[in-house]
Design an enzyme around this catalytic site. Structure first.
Site, mmCIF file in Angstrom:
data_model
loop_
_atom_site.group_PDB
_atom_site.id
_atom_site.type_symbol
_atom_site.label_atom_id
_atom_site.label_comp_id
_atom_site.label_asym_id
_atom_site.label_seq_id
_atom_site.Cartn_x
_atom_site.Cartn_y
_atom_site.Cartn_z
ATOM 1 N N ASP A 108 2.934 79.772 -29.277
ATOM 2 C CA ASP A 108 2.120 81.194 -29.315
ATOM 3 C C ASP A 108 0.766 80.867 -28.199
ATOM 4 O OD1 ASP A 108 1.024 83.452 -30.144
ATOM 5 O OD2 ASP A 108 1.265 82.825 -32.212
ATOM 6 N N ASP B 109 3.843 91.860 -32.227
ATOM 7 C CA ASP B 109 3.543 91.665 -33.757
ATOM 8 C C ASP B 109 3.598 92.848 -34.391
ATOM 9 O OD1 ASP B 109 2.599 89.160 -33.517
ATOM 10 O OD2 ASP B 109 0.536 89.268 -33.372
HETATM 11 C C1 GLA Z 1 0.477 85.487 -33.438
HETATM 12 C C2 GLA Z 1 2.039 85.714 -33.331
HETATM 13 C C3 GLA Z 1 2.399 85.986 -34.771
HETATM 14 C C4 GLA Z 1 1.859 85.066 -35.783
HETATM 15 C C5 GLA Z 1 0.438 84.575 -35.748
HETATM 16 C C6 GLA Z 1 -0.084 83.357 -36.578
HETATM 17 O O1 GLA Z 1 -0.371 86.747 -33.804
HETATM 18 O O2 GLA Z 1 2.284 86.760 -32.556
HETATM 19 O O3 GLA Z 1 3.686 86.157 -34.719
HETATM 20 O O4 GLA Z 1 2.537 83.651 -35.351
HETATM 21 O O5 GLA Z 1 -0.046 84.492 -34.362
HETATM 22 O O6 GLA Z 1 -1.346 83.160 -36.336
#
Ligand code: GLA
Length: 729
Positions: A478, A548
């Site tokens: 990420d 997300d």
């Molecule tokens: C980002 C990712 C999510 C999740 C969060 C965790 O927003 O896109 O899928 O992994 O971080 O903090």
């Protein structure tokens, strides 16, 4: 040969299956003229097309009206500050403070294969499948060479471009702008198609008329971004899914970019794509060189569908390297939307156990397993297991999950450091920040200075150490904030302008090393959802978390824009719980499953707590995934109708390469009362073959389905969906 050089006319012609690209060397100076890109042509005598004898250029070596010439000539690699007032492809800052640059043809090489771009992701092919033209151009005043690289892929309608700038002078020079591609062409009333977005709303298709002046998309955020996408396409005015000309450009890069079209006084267009020159300056000492990332060019004379198929095939065959590329990915369940930070080993094992019973194959442990991380205020950088949460450590948890017959995956955010972390306290100078300024926090975190070798090594060992310690088969990598306050305690002052690009190179190096040590690892990139969904990342990971926003209706436009360029096999898509955590909408579980089937497929919910009714549907969805995923991964994607345009429904599908089957998805977003059935075209079939619609047993000729469509009847209720699986008899 698909690249030829005609010595007598000094013309290069690059031919793909359905396009030609022509460059001419002009006049004794050796100006490089862009002559044509588009549908195939057979001539190589091009002198009248270079227009240098047209008014007001005034022919002849000694009486040329030079400024007028520069301002209207179709340059293949436009210089800076010497009479061409359009946007340049290159600019410098020399030791005397000068910014001018102008490159002339010097020599060329044509050879089989494609050179690697050091440290950068790039497309590839076997030597016999592609051919490269390298034109060396030279600025005699600066002593710089610019090698323009063009690779033609035999099996695809694709030409890739890049530029290598070499300082062959005796003085240092700073490169302040270097576009990977520059192309001057005639306008034909084109529309400009781009992808725009935001967090949770990535890659929405936008089309507008080109006007005079500059129109651009770009990122200055240190990642390719949610907001604008490293992609532009020029479309002939009536271009549709199936008709019209499309010129598309996509940048194989994950950092700041600029993609621009400029329409000038002569109605000529200049298309540029490259690293964003804002905050960029790269010092070239004598003997040093700089390689610009790759731009991919696709020409289609058959509308957007053809463009999409070309990109999908090209990326599947010539960019994605992962051993998972052609394989069904394990169906995963991710605990982020299930638990957020509130979990322990027992909770995860509970989820894994119930998931296993439903046919799910892998548990992914998301954010919150390390340091003291119980919310997003701390611990990024402290990549050691929080044994209060995972009692017995990671080895024990992975063993328990494996014993259930489930694979195990893990989340990292390696490029970041929390203000509240052991790492930040120990190494405040590892943070990207400017002296004297309080650096901006974003999600309570800073970005690590990946221009530093010690930081890269620390990050690598942190991630690799965890992977070495247990049977971890998947990593979600990420990256959750933009880069700003662009200072580095490490880079000397003449190199400060290199920070943004060096950070991108650092990410590439880290992922390359990871894949070398763990060649079977399934890597999924992610950046606050789809904030770094670009061809650069696809070189390392065969899939990227799309957004997300997991809400099925919002996902229609996000996945549609993403699938315009990128194969469905790359789109991370999960079924999540309702009301949806991002937008609060409630949709049927069935619809959520149908929409996620267009991607990698998985779950993002607490399977132990959803309703029994929903849980009972999972084995059926899992079976659908196993049944259709080979087709979804490898077939041709068609976008037939878009809710984004009609505000009622979406219709898209995939047709097998051998046209033996097709899977189409109808999503009725709004149920409009008293509607007749919609005849929806099923494109891409064999006209003369008969196809049986599996769900009803009805049989039709391919041409009936392609030309009249299949009448899809209304379903009662909003947000409803239906799969149509046609199988050739
Ligand atoms: C980002 C990712 C999510 C999740 C969060 C965790 O927003 O896109 O899928 O992994 O971080 O903090």
């Amino acid at each position: 040969m698909n690249i030829i050089y005609d010595e007598s006319s000094r013309v290069f012609r690059l031919d793909t299956k359905n396009s030609s690209y022509i460059i001419a060397v002009v006049d004794k100076e050796g100006f490089l003229c862009h002559v044509h890109y588009g549908a195939p042509v057979s001539d190589t005598e091009m002198s009248i097309f270079t227009r240098q004898k047209e008014y007001p250029f005034i022919p002849g070596d000694y009486n040329r009206e030079r400024a007028a010439f520069h301002d209207g000539f179709q340059f293949e690699f436009a210089g800076n500050g010497v009479g061409d007032f359009r946007e340049s492809a290159v600019a410098v800052l020399d030791e005397d403070g000068g910014t001018a640059a102008e490159f002339f043809y010097r020599s060329h090489r044509i050879f089989r294969g494609k050179p690697k771009l050091p440290g950068l992701p790039a497309s590839f092919a076997d030597e016999q499948d592609c051919m490269t033209l390298e034109i060396t151009t030279h600025d005699p005043v600066l002593g710089l060479d610019a090698k323009l690289l063009y690779t033609v892929f035999e099996d695809s309608d694709v030409i890739t471009r890049s530029v290598v700038v070499e300082n062959n002078s005796t003085r240092p020079i700073r490169l302040t702008k270097i576009m990977s591609m520059c192309m001057d062409m005639d306008d034909a009333g084109y529309d400009l198609l781009t992808l725009h977005g935001s967090w949770g709303r990535e890659r929405h298709i936008e089309r507008q008329k080109l006007r005079h002046g500059k129109q651009s998309v770009g990122s200055t955020r240190g990642r390719s971004s949610h907001q604008e996408h490293p992609f532009i396409a020029l479309l002939s005015p009536n271009a549709s899914q199936t008709t019209g000309e499309v010129y598309a450009f996509n940048f194989v890069y994950s950092g700041c970019f600029l993609a621009q079209v400029e329409k000038d006084q002569f109605d000529f267009l200049r298309v540029l794509m490259g690293i964003n020159p804002q905050d960029f300056a790269w010092l070239l000492q004598p003997g040093e060189s700089f390689t610009a990332p790759e731009a991919v060019m696709v020409y289609s004379a058959e509308g957007l569908d053809k463009m999409t198929h070309t990109f999908h095939d090209f990326y599947r065959n010539h960019l994605i390297r992962s051993p998972y590329r052609d394989k069904k990915r394990p169906i995963l369940i991710n605990n982020w939307e299930a638990t957020y930070f509130d979990f322990d080993d027992d909770k995860l094992v509970d989820i894994a156990r119930t998931a296993k019973q439903a046919g799910i194959e892998m548990l992914v442990m998301d954010d919150g397993w390390f340091g003291c991380r119980n919310d997003d205020n701390s611990s990024l950088g402290d990549w050691w297991v929080n044994e209060n949460k995972l009692k017995g450590g990671i080895g024990s948890l992975v063993r328990r999950v494996n014993e259930l017959g489930m694979k195990f995956g893990i989340w990292f955010e390696p490029e970041m450091v929390s203000m509240d972390s052991e790492l930040c306290r120990a190494h405040p100078d590892w943070v990207i920040r400017l002296p004297g300024r309080e650096p901006c926090l974003s999600r309570n975190q800073y970005v690590l200075d990946l221009s530093r070798r010690d930081v890269i090594d620390y990050v690598y060992e942190s991630v690799a150490g965890i992977l070495r310690s247990a049977n971890i088969e998947y990593v979600k990598w990420d990256m959750n904030r933009h880069l700003c306050d662009l200072g580095s305690a490490f880079l000397e002052k003449e190199r400060k302008g290199e920070l943004l690009h060096r950070c991108v190179l650092g990410v590439y190096e880290l992922q390359e090393r990871l894949l070398e040590e763990f060649p079977d690892l399934l890597l999924e990139n992610c950046s606050s959802g789809g904030g770094r969904y670009d061809p650069g990342m696809l070189y390392y990971s065969p899939q990227i978390w799309c957004s997300d926003n997991t809400e099925a209706i919002d996902r229609l436009a996000i996945q549609e824009g993403t699938a315009l360029i990128y194969p469905l096999s790359t789109m991370g898509a999960h079924v999540s719980d309702c009301p949806n955590h991002a937008v609060g909408r409630t949709t049927p579980f069935e619809t959520r499953g149908h929409v996620a089937l267009a991607g990698t497929f998985g779950y993002e919910l607490d399977i132990t707590r959803i309703s029994q009714e929903d849980r009972d549907m999972i084995p059926g969805q899992v079976a659908l995934y196993h049944k259709h995923n080979d087709l979804v991964r490898s077939g041709d994607y068609y976008r037939v109708a878009s809710y984004n345009d009609n505000r009622l429904y979406d219709f898209y599908g995939v047709v097998a390469k051998d046209r033996s089957e097709a899977l189409f998805t109808y999503v009725q977003v709004i149920h409009r009362i008293n509607m007749r059935s919609l005849r929806l075209r099923i494109p891409g079939l064999d006209a003369d073959r008969k196809y049986r619609l599996e769900e009803t047993g009805e049989v039709f000729y391919g041409n009936t389905l392609m030309n009249m469509g299949y009448p899809v009847t209304e379903i009662s209720g909003d947000f409803r969906s239906r799969l149509l699986h046609f199988v050739a008899e």
